[in-house]
Design an enzyme around this catalytic site. Structure first.
Site, short mmCIF file in Angstrom:
data_model
loop_
_atom_site.label_atom_id
_atom_site.label_comp_id
_atom_site.label_asym_id
_atom_site.label_seq_id
_atom_site.Cartn_x
_atom_site.Cartn_y
_atom_site.Cartn_z
N ASP A 1 10.46 44.59 -14.33
CA ASP A 1 10.31 43.17 -14.63
C ASP A 1 9.08 42.95 -15.50
O ASP A 1 7.95 42.96 -15.02
CB ASP A 1 10.19 42.38 -13.32
CG ASP A 1 10.00 40.89 -13.54
OD1 ASP A 1 10.08 40.45 -14.71
OD2 ASP A 1 9.78 40.16 -12.55
N GLU B 1 -16.38 58.49 -26.33
CA GLU B 1 -17.39 58.91 -25.35
C GLU B 1 -17.54 57.80 -24.31
O GLU B 1 -18.51 57.03 -24.33
CB GLU B 1 -18.72 59.17 -26.06
CG GLU B 1 -18.67 60.27 -27.11
CD GLU B 1 -19.97 60.39 -27.90
OE1 GLU B 1 -20.86 59.52 -27.72
OE2 GLU B 1 -20.09 61.33 -28.70
N GLU C 1 -18.62 55.88 -21.15
CA GLU C 1 -19.65 55.95 -20.11
C GLU C 1 -19.21 55.14 -18.91
O GLU C 1 -18.40 54.21 -19.02
CB GLU C 1 -20.97 55.42 -20.66
CG GLU C 1 -21.51 56.24 -21.82
CD GLU C 1 -22.66 55.57 -22.55
OE1 GLU C 1 -23.39 56.27 -23.26
OE2 GLU C 1 -22.81 54.34 -22.43
N GLU D 1 -26.47 59.74 -17.83
CA GLU D 1 -26.87 58.87 -18.93
C GLU D 1 -28.23 58.22 -18.65
O GLU D 1 -28.89 58.53 -17.67
CB GLU D 1 -25.79 57.82 -19.20
CG GLU D 1 -24.88 58.16 -20.39
CD GLU D 1 -25.63 58.20 -21.72
OE1 GLU D 1 -26.73 57.62 -21.81
OE2 GLU D 1 -25.12 58.83 -22.66
N GLU E 1 -21.72 60.25 -18.32
CA GLU E 1 -20.84 60.42 -19.48
C GLU E 1 -20.19 61.80 -19.40
O GLU E 1 -20.85 62.79 -19.09
CB GLU E 1 -21.62 60.29 -20.79
CG GLU E 1 -20.75 60.43 -22.05
CD GLU E 1 -21.55 60.23 -23.32
OE1 GLU E 1 -21.48 61.11 -24.21
OE2 GLU E 1 -22.25 59.21 -23.43
N HIS F 1 -18.59 54.99 -27.54
CA HIS F 1 -18.72 55.38 -28.94
C HIS F 1 -17.46 56.14 -29.35
O HIS F 1 -17.01 57.05 -28.63
CB HIS F 1 -19.95 56.27 -29.14
CG HIS F 1 -21.22 55.64 -28.65
ND1 HIS F 1 -22.33 56.39 -28.32
CD2 HIS F 1 -21.55 54.35 -28.43
CE1 HIS F 1 -23.30 55.58 -27.92
NE2 HIS F 1 -22.84 54.33 -27.98
N ARG G 1 -29.51 55.31 -34.49
CA ARG G 1 -28.42 54.83 -33.65
C ARG G 1 -28.46 53.32 -33.44
O ARG G 1 -27.77 52.80 -32.57
CB ARG G 1 -28.46 55.55 -32.29
CG ARG G 1 -28.03 57.00 -32.37
CD ARG G 1 -28.30 57.72 -31.06
NE ARG G 1 -27.55 58.96 -30.94
CZ ARG G 1 -27.88 60.11 -31.51
NH1 ARG G 1 -28.97 60.16 -32.26
NH2 ARG G 1 -27.14 61.19 -31.36
N GLU H 1 -18.83 57.43 -36.61
CA GLU H 1 -18.91 57.05 -35.20
C GLU H 1 -19.11 55.54 -35.09
O GLU H 1 -20.14 55.02 -35.50
CB GLU H 1 -20.08 57.78 -34.52
CG GLU H 1 -20.28 57.39 -33.07
CD GLU H 1 -21.60 57.92 -32.50
OE1 GLU H 1 -21.70 58.08 -31.27
OE2 GLU H 1 -22.53 58.18 -33.30
N ARG I 1 -20.07 52.69 -32.89
CA ARG I 1 -20.88 52.70 -31.68
C ARG I 1 -20.75 51.41 -30.86
O ARG I 1 -21.34 51.30 -29.79
CB ARG I 1 -22.35 52.92 -32.04
CG ARG I 1 -22.59 54.30 -32.66
CD ARG I 1 -24.06 54.51 -33.01
NE ARG I 1 -24.95 54.35 -31.87
CZ ARG I 1 -25.14 55.28 -30.92
NH1 ARG I 1 -24.50 56.43 -30.99
NH2 ARG I 1 -25.98 55.06 -29.93
#
Length: 451
Positions: A57, A137, A139, A194, A201, A250, A322, A340, A342
């Site tokens: 359903d 990645e 976390e 982390e 992670e 990320h 970063r 990447e 982030r």
């Protein structure tokens, strides 16, 4: 849909079910919010599932269909068959397969199925001559449970980044999670504690984007199930504890050509990125405000996206630091050249988030967009004037702004398709409105006795 003889892969699944004495099959799919759903059937129904599908359903699933058009059909993908590692033979061994959803009224793939949405994005990439690889990645936090088995926000360790026992008390939990993931076919690259207390992670190898999205859904299920065996609650909520780092996801992306060459690599470029990669990157930057509604889809997501806690909020890219929205990681070999993103977080629907990122990047390629110069300084240290000087915009500051950006972005709405974009916006507007009329504990603590 299989109507004749079973494929070799389907036959292999049936043999494994018999050899492993599997009692039940969980036929898994996700709603548009990314919540994993499943229909459990006796393992003896596997052949029927392959030949005919299993009906359910759809009106009871978030964002699927109305009550008057509720019959849907699950078609299992035999490539996703895996035995569930936390079920013992004494409990009755079980396995799962991830399914595609079919609209019974048309016999076609259901436009509201997130897996179908991602497949459409990959079809678009294929038309341009590319396959898409992804490596996330995700976390997560591990919290203790109370005496009633409900989640608390009390972490079970006081560890920090890359800490080891005795500060990292969850290494045994991560070990069991890794064993469980490996039993389900994951190739684990690394795991570690982390930055925040109780935060972890586990990284797994890249794969094509569809398999990777399947893996993210599986990862979240396995992590929570095995954590529960340790009397812990695993959460992928982006910011469960105020004033410490939140959890991101990320996401590394790359395109490969039909002959297996990395379309993102150019050894003559200063950053080892091809023109294709620069345009793909530029497309993501241009559409980033709208993408956040999909990649950061909860009210809580924007408690993570604030300066000072290592989460990117500035629309820029870098080959070094970063603090930018997109980073170009170092690559040991040409095949590893990638970008990447982030800003996504692990509360997102991975199928929709990947589809949005892919369509944005492909839009950049098709329009020949040029990426801005990379920002090699720490953008967190910029004041508003300097950000304006560099032409750096910021992401939406809340879910309402992100949904506004999504509704104004034809490319990202097109990535989701008319059905999903309409239902997604409707659900997220309601979520944000509910948040706006609620009164938080912070407000009570600050104002109740003051005024």
């Amino acid at each position: 849909m299989t109507t004749g003889n079973l494929t070799t892969t389907e036959e292999s699944v049936l043999e494994t079910i018999e050899d492993e004495e599997i009692d039940f099959l969980r036929l898994q799919f996700t709603d548009i919010l990314g919540v994993v759903k499943n229909v459990s059937v006796p393992a003896r129904q596997a052949e029927k599932a392959f030949r005919e599908g299993i009906y359910f359903d759809g009106s009871s699933i978030e964002g699927f269909v109305r009550i008057q058009e509720s019959d849907m059909r699950l078609i299992p993908d035999p490539e996703t068959f895996a035995v569930l590692p936390w079920r013992t033979n004494e409990q009755g061994a079980a396995a799962r397969m991830i399914c595609d959803v079919v609209d019974t009224s048309t016999g076609e793939p259901f436009a509201g199925d997130p897996r179908t949405v991602l497949k459409s994005a990959l079809d678009r990439a294929s038309e341009l001559g590319y396959t898409v690889n992804a490596a996330p990645e995700p976390e997560f936090f591990l919290f203790e449970e109370d005496e009633d088995g409900r989640a608390t926000t009390k972490t079970n360790d006081a560890g920090g980044y890359f800490d080891v026992a005795p500060k990292d008390l969850a290494s045994d939990v991560r070990r069991d999670i890794i064993y469980g993931l490996e039993n389900m076919g994951f190739e684990i690259e690394a795991s570690h504690h982390e930055v925040a207390e109780g935060q972890h992670e586990i990284n797994f190898e890249y794969d094509d984007a569809l398999a990777t999205a399947d893996n993210v859904a599986t990862f979240r299920t396995v992590v929570r199930a095995i954590a529960a065996q340790h009397d812990l609650h695993a959460t992928f909520m982006p910011k469960p504890i105020p004033r410490i780092n939140g959890s991101g996801m990320h996401t590394h992306l790359s395109l490969f050509t039909e002959d297996g060459e990395n379309a993102f690599h150019d050894g003559d470029d200063e950053f080892d990125l091809s023109e294709t990669a620069h345009s793909f990157l530029a497309g993501i930057l241009e559409h980033a405000p709208a993408i956040t509604a999909v990649s950061n889809p909860t009210v809580n997501s924007y408690k993570r996206l604030v300066p000072g806690y290592e989460a990117p909020v500035y629309v820029a890219w870098s080959d070094r630091n970063r603090s930018a929205l997109i980073r170009k990681p170092a690559a040991r070999v040409p095949a590893a050249s990638r970008i990447e993103a982030r800003f996504p977080d692990p509360s997102c629907n991975p199928y929709l988030a990947f589809a949005a990122l892919i369509h944005a990047g492909l839009d950049g390629i098709e329009r020949g967009l040029e990426a801005p110069d990379p920002v090699r300084e720490n953008i967190y240290e910029f004041d508003e004037q300097k950000r304006e000087e560099y032409g750096i915009d910021t992401l939406p500051s809340n879910l309402g702004e992100a949904v506004d950006a999504l509704e104004d972005d034809a490319v990202i709405k097109g990535a989701l398709g008319e059905h999903v974009s309409e239902k997604f916006v409707e659900a997220k507007r309601q979520e944000f409105e509910d948040y706006l009329v609620d009164v938080s504990q912070w407000e009570l603590d600050r104002y109740l006795e003051t005024f």
